[in-house]
Enzyme design. Structure first.
Site, PDB file in Angstrom:
ATOM      1  CE  LYS A  36      -3.295   2.999   0.892  1.00 22.86           C
ATOM      2  NZ  LYS A  36      -4.363   3.408   0.266  1.00 22.86           N
ATOM      3  CE  LYS A  91      -2.388   7.159   7.622  1.00 24.67           C
ATOM      4  NZ  LYS A  91      -3.297   6.255   7.161  1.00 24.67           N
TER       5      LYS A  91
END
Ligand code: NAP
Length: 405
Positions: free
Chosen positions: A175, A243
């Site tokens: 991811k 993030k």
């Protein structure tokens, strides 16, 4: 008669979690939900989901537990706290974290789960809010096909394609690779629209042109229209993308590789968050290229960036970073030893980097790289804020910095 479906707990019913949980509910699974802010679960409760007051209560009777939280710190708390999922789930339960989180944390959770007689794997998703609502998300599992067998039917209620990357944490790493590709696409979109705008081109036509050829991207396809319409509400929050990029840069650092595109995107999104854009959608990156009035109208405040700049005491590592020799890692013990190559100020002054702050850890596990702004103290009067931004990136060369000597 059909076998009764396994019971499901779902923790974290935000932008992504609520529609995903909705598909699970629609498919007929008994569902219990918990979210920090109950209001965001009301729609599901009205549709028949049970509410639990704590994560522990939510998972107590569940065969399958899903989490879709914000940050790795949230994941750590919800899984590993004394009254967290691992301590409360029933024997044999399968725990699936859909959050984009830290690969190391995913491995820790999987190991700890095994010890407790549970099965846990990471399964971050891609496809955005649209994909969550449509139930067509791409799932990126840190598990084998075999590990997935028993939960595949419930995953297929909201997932279109499922990629299995084999072992715990590998879903998160994959991811992050996706997010790195996205970072370049996002910056590319914003750069291209800026060039077109400053050149007086029709922006929608330019967007269509780019999407008709090899410059196309998901960003240009699905985020540019919102940006062009002045719609900055999230979809995908700036603070979450930041993030993800921090996590990707941490992996890059461990592997001792440079990711210049992700690094540039990090710098830009970090700036956007610093001026109040953390809760906006990522398409708001385009506001960094606009006049201050446009940013202000969207709720941003460039003075916050200046204030942060002035207030920062610089990296606490005590190193002077003289002469832009940022090849060596900073050893400031912020947990993020990032290679600063590629972010040198282009102002040609041989200033040291005191004042280039390394404000890491705004969000726990992720690391902030604000620390790339020019600190040459020339004031850059009259250049406005766009100058700030241009000063720190080699590619913003169309403004005279006024201090070439
Ligand atoms: P979001 O709307 O902020 O949802 C996160 C939800 O988790 C919020 O409802 C939040 O509660 C809840 N939560 C956070 N910490 C919690 C805790 N300790 N205990 C209980 N609940 C907690 O964000 P999102 O857009 O759905 O994204 C969720 C995750 O998916 C993020 O990691 C993001 O990076 C990733 N992701 C997002 C997208 C996208 O397009 N949006 C796409 C792929 C992946 P509150 O309501 O109290 O804040």
């Amino acid at each position: 008669m059909a076998k009764t479906k396994p019971s499901v707990a779902f923790i974290g019913t935000g932008i992504m979690g609520a529609p995903i949980a909705g598909h699970i509910l629609d498919a007929g699974y008994p569902l219990t939900v918990y979210n920090r802010t109950r209001a965001k679960a009301e729609g599901l409760i009205e549709r028949g989901a049970a509410w639990a007051d704590t994560p522990a209560a939510a998972v107590a009777d569940a065969d399958i537990v899903f989490t879709m939280l914000g940050f790795p710190t949230d994941v750590e708390e919800v899984y590993l706290a004394g009254d967290g999922i691992l301590a409360s789930a029933k024997q044999g339960a399968t725990l699936i974290d859909l959050t984009t989180s830290s690969p190391d944390l995913a491995r820790d959770i999987a190991e700890a789960a095994e010890v407790s007689g549970l099965h846990a794997f990471d399964c971050p998703v891609t496809g955005g809010e649209q994909g969550a609502v449509a139930g067509t998300l791409t799932l990126i599992a840190g598990a084998t096909e075999r590990d997935l067998e028993s939960v595949r039917p419930v995953l297929e209620t909201f997932g279109g394609t499922i990629f299995c990357f084999g072992g715990a944490g590998a879903g998160q790493t994959a991811k992050l690779a996706n997010q790195v590709a996205l970072s370049a696409a996002m910056v590319g979109m914003a750069d291209a629209l800026s060039l077109a705008q400053q050149s007086g081109l029709d922006l929608e036509q330019t967007r269509e042109l780019i999407n008709a050829g090899t410059g196309r991207s998901g960003a240009m396809d699905s985020l540019a229209p919102a940006a062009l319409a002045g719609d900055y509400k999230p979809g995908f929050k700036v603070k979450h993308f930041l993030k993800d990029l921090g996590l990707a840069l941490t992996v890059a650092e461990e592997k001792e590789i440079a990711l210049p595109a992700a690094d540039t995107a990090f710098t830009l999104f970090d700036m956007l968050e610093a001026i109040g854009g953390g809760e906006l959608g990522t398409q708001a990156i385009t506001l960094l290229y606009q006049e201050e009035a446009d940013a202000t109208a969207a709720g941003l405040d460039w003075s916050l960036y200046r204030a942060e700049d002035a207030d920062e005491e610089g990296c606490a590592c005590g190193h002077e970073h003289e002469g832009h020799e940022h090849g060596e890692s900073c050893s400031c013990e912020h947990g993020h030893h990032h290679d600063h190559e590629g972010h040198a100020c282009v102002c040609d002054h041989d200033h040291d980097h005191e004042g280039h702050d390394h404000a890491h850890h705004h969000h726990g596990h992720e690391h902030h790289h604000d620390g790339h702004s020019c600190s040459c103290e020339h004031g850059h009067e009259g250049h406005g804020h766009r100058h700030h931004h241009e000063c720190e990136h080699h590619h913003h060369h169309h403004h005279d910095h006024g201090h070439k000597e």
